[in-house]
Design a protein around this motif. Sequence first.
Motif, PDB file in Angstrom:
ATOM      1  N   VAL A 118      -0.768 -23.271 -19.160  1.00 40.81           N
ATOM      2  CA  VAL A 118      -0.249 -22.289 -18.207  1.00 40.81           C
ATOM      3  C   VAL A 118       0.638 -22.930 -17.139  1.00 40.81           C
ATOM      4  N   PRO A 119       0.266 -24.090 -16.559  1.00 37.42           N
ATOM      5  CA  PRO A 119       1.161 -24.689 -15.557  1.00 37.42           C
ATOM      6  C   PRO A 119       2.557 -24.978 -16.103  1.00 37.42           C
ATOM      7  N   PHE A 278     -12.854 -31.229  -9.805  1.00 32.85           N
ATOM      8  CA  PHE A 278     -13.554 -32.116 -10.736  1.00 32.85           C
ATOM      9  C   PHE A 278     -12.725 -32.355 -11.991  1.00 32.85           C
ATOM     10  N   LEU A 279     -12.032 -31.325 -12.442  1.00 35.69           N
ATOM     11  CA  LEU A 279     -11.182 -31.448 -13.632  1.00 35.69           C
ATOM     12  C   LEU A 279     -10.164 -32.567 -13.459  1.00 35.69           C
ATOM     13  N   TYR A 280      -9.496 -32.585 -12.311  1.00 33.35           N
ATOM     14  CA  TYR A 280      -8.455 -33.588 -12.105  1.00 33.35           C
ATOM     15  C   TYR A 280      -9.026 -34.929 -11.664  1.00 33.35           C
ATOM     16  N   LEU A 281     -10.239 -34.926 -11.125  1.00 39.13           N
ATOM     17  CA  LEU A 281     -10.909 -36.190 -10.839  1.00 39.13           C
ATOM     18  C   LEU A 281     -11.211 -36.938 -12.139  1.00 39.13           C
ATOM     19  N   ILE A 282     -11.709 -36.211 -13.123  1.00 41.85           N
ATOM     20  CA  ILE A 282     -11.984 -36.821 -14.426  1.00 41.85           C
ATOM     21  C   ILE A 282     -10.683 -37.237 -15.109  1.00 41.85           C
ATOM     22  N   THR A 446      -4.158 -23.801  -6.748  1.00 39.36           N
ATOM     23  CA  THR A 446      -5.107 -23.280  -7.719  1.00 39.36           C
ATOM     24  C   THR A 446      -5.313 -24.327  -8.815  1.00 39.36           C
ATOM     25  N   ILE A 447      -6.145 -23.987  -9.762  1.00 36.32           N
ATOM     26  CA  ILE A 447      -6.384 -24.907 -10.874  1.00 36.32           C
ATOM     27  C   ILE A 447      -5.111 -25.120 -11.683  1.00 36.32           C
ATOM     28  N   TYR A 448      -4.163 -24.181 -11.590  1.00 40.18           N
ATOM     29  CA  TYR A 448      -2.902 -24.304 -12.312  1.00 40.18           C
ATOM     30  C   TYR A 448      -1.859 -25.065 -11.496  1.00 40.18           C
ATOM     31  N   ARG A 454       0.221 -32.559  -8.509  1.00 37.60           N
ATOM     32  CA  ARG A 454      -0.171 -33.946  -8.748  1.00 37.60           C
ATOM     33  C   ARG A 454       0.938 -34.729  -9.445  1.00 37.60           C
ATOM     34  N   ARG A 455       1.832 -34.015 -10.103  1.00 41.93           N
ATOM     35  CA  ARG A 455       2.985 -34.653 -10.741  1.00 41.93           C
ATOM     36  C   ARG A 455       4.205 -34.656  -9.833  1.00 41.93           C
TER      37      ARG A 455
END
Length: 596
Positions: A118-119, A278-282, A446-448, A454-455
Amino acid sequence: MSGIRAVTDRTPGADTTAGSLTPAPAIAGLRNAPWDVMALAVVVGAGAGVGSVVFRWCIKTFTRLLSGHTDYSASPGAGNPHVPWLGPYFVLLAPVIGGLLYGPLVNRFAKEARGHGVPEVMLAVAQRGGRISPRVAVVKTLASALTIGSGGSVGREGPIVQIGSALGSTLGRVTRATENRTKLLVACGAAGGIAATFNAPLAGVFFAMELILGTFSAEAFGATVLASVTASIIGRASFGDVAFLTLPAFHVDHLAQYGLFALLGVAAAVVGMGFARFLYLIEDACDWLWRGPEWLRPAVGGLALGLVLLALPQMYGVGYPVLEKATEGGYAVGFLLLLLAGKMLATSLTIGIGGSGGVFAPSLFIGAMLGSAYGIGVHHLIPGTAGAVGAYALIGMGATFAGAARAPITAVVILFELTGEYSIILPLMLAIVLATAISRLLSRDTIYTLKLRRRGIDLEGPAPGAVIGAQQVGAVMEPLPAPLPATSTLADAADLLSLSGHGALPVVADSGEYVGVVTAQAVAEALAEQPDAAPRTIAQLAAPPAPVTPEQPLSQALHALLSAAGTGVPVLDAKRGEPVGWLSHQSALRAVHATT
């Protein structure tokens, strides 16, 4: 997203977190040939519908091949009949085999097919004119089906959105559509994919408009509805007219439950944003640990995912059977919380090692576990008031997704389409709105959108290389036009507006306080009314546009400028809120001349 904007831009200067759906001016060009666009929308919807059928067939085929079951999460801990001598330990090898297949495929042909999809579509619409490589549709289909079939704990909504959007973008390129039409066709593909995959035509429309376009217009709504309906017809012909989840009927039995649902909404917002972090930490941890070639990363990382699946086999694949059992009260509180944490870990690890799949279904899963555990807890505390545990699971699903994705309309609509229970709509709306509001307080992303930020990509800002972007408004604004007193009559205001050349002027009260802006259009409409209906002064017509400050980047201020009724907007001092300058279309264009 607040304010009004056209489909050609993702909102600069506003929240791009899909927290609201706002009206927008009509998409340029659609009014000239609406039937052409509608016909293309039907074609895109048909393509997305067929794509969803192929995608689900691929998932089912790879799941049966690699696990020996139609859905292994329905029989957790069982062996694979293809390799019975391995027993339940086959889950250690399935992710490795899947990674060896989709890792080179993604790395060689379409790296943007990695992750939850989706992103990438949001970025294509916001900054790339809706351009998505046609290879993405094929690679995403195979890579996501292999990821899910080999045990990847991700959803299928992200892939089908990217698949449908790639089809829409390709059709736009083939027909040489304008950039605006191409963006709309991308949204039509997303709507059709969601509608066909989940048998949720309304949710498909609002998903596309709330998350992909981030705007509302009559033309866009009509086109996405046509695509969604077309895809739904194809989906129902293939899968039947049944919801993708089978949930028991839920009802609200006591008024006090509204307070309990509200508290659940707050908790779901925290959990939803916690899942995103947590998703992006992992993912960061996986990036830090891996030093080998990217094509091999999914296979090696698959060993770690296999260990998680061995310990908690309910995490294999999407996990809808486990979700359904939780809504029926089939698990104890402790195990529900274990499943919640396990899903966060398994999904994050699947994405982190380079897997391909969505985060929508995991958000629903996590929300169902949270809601069920919460419902069991309050049922023990106040058994006469709490009501059915399943209602809390349902509301937890919607609120957690809203907290993570900040798409409240989509969350309400899709949960309503799943159950058909109108009696649950009020507490559902209450919890989802609270979750959205709390989520916005906790994070701007958001999660998206967090994946893109981050990029180094900011959907609020200009695309890389854009001529208008980083300049500050204060560097390009014009002197403030002479303001109109709020006590001016309509006739006097009409004379001054006709001489100003701006089409709008600031309005100040007798005390000198800034009131807003009055436009020539508003004055003309008021003068055309009956004498007893028209206001005596312009004070009633003045309205403040979206605020613009001198320190604001021009790319963000363009949103307020483009949505303004006149040819400019006042620039306000950030501390005092008083107008100190004027930003017009001409002053914005002069910024281009200054940089070339």
